[in-house]
Design an enzyme around this catalytic site. Structure first.
Site, PDB file in Angstrom:
ATOM      1  N   CYS A  29       0.825  -1.211   0.000  1.00 58.21           N
ATOM      2  CA  CYS A  29       0.000   0.000   0.000  1.00 58.21           C
ATOM      3  C   CYS A  29       0.865   1.269   0.000  1.00 58.21           C
ATOM      4  O   CYS A  29       1.576   1.516   0.980  1.00 58.21           O
ATOM      5  CB  CYS A  29      -0.897  -0.045   1.235  1.00 58.21           C
ATOM      6  SG  CYS A  29      -1.558   1.519   1.774  1.00 58.21           S
ATOM      7  N   CYS A  32       0.165   3.554   2.959  1.00 52.46           N
ATOM      8  CA  CYS A  32       0.742   3.035   4.208  1.00 52.46           C
ATOM      9  C   CYS A  32       2.202   3.467   4.329  1.00 52.46           C
ATOM     10  O   CYS A  32       2.651   3.878   5.399  1.00 52.46           O
ATOM     11  CB  CYS A  32       0.649   1.512   4.250  1.00 52.46           C
ATOM     12  SG  CYS A  32      -1.041   0.868   4.240  1.00 52.46           S
TER      13      CYS A  32
END
Length: 106
Positions: A29, A32
């Site tokens: 991600c 993230c």
């Protein structure tokens, strides 16, 4: 931030009387990775919480149970109850995360 690996570990930490924040993330991600650039300073500042992270891909049933639809997501627990949830769409900047943390009523 301590890493949780299993549902059992997760269930053990969320029953704490002290508020607990669990960051749901994945390794693939980009948001993230962006959050990782600033979350350390926030963790150091907000010591009234115990901080944990768990890979959403390792615990998909848990993510579904707590309605983690986007990542990263920050979930706040106390005494086993989910108290607040910062969805990924609102977790893009340090200011958004800190605003969320300041708004939590426990």
């Amino acid at each position: 931030m301590k890493r949780l690996q299993t549902i059992e570990q997760f269930e053990k930490v969320i029953v704490s009387e002290k508020p607990v924040i669990v960051k749901f993330f994945t390794t693939w991600c980009p948001d993230c990775k962006r959050m990782d650039l600033f979350i350390g300073e926030i963790v150091e500042k907000y010591t009234q919480f115990d901080w944990y992270e768990i890979n959403r891909d390792d615990v998909p049933d848990l993510a579904e149970k707590y309605e983690v639809m986007g990542i990263p997501s920050l979930l706040v627990f106390q005494n086993g109850e989910k108290k607040a949830h910062l969805h990924s769409a609102y977790a893009k900047t340090p200011e958004e995360v800190e605003g969320f943390l300041q708004s939590i009523k426990l």
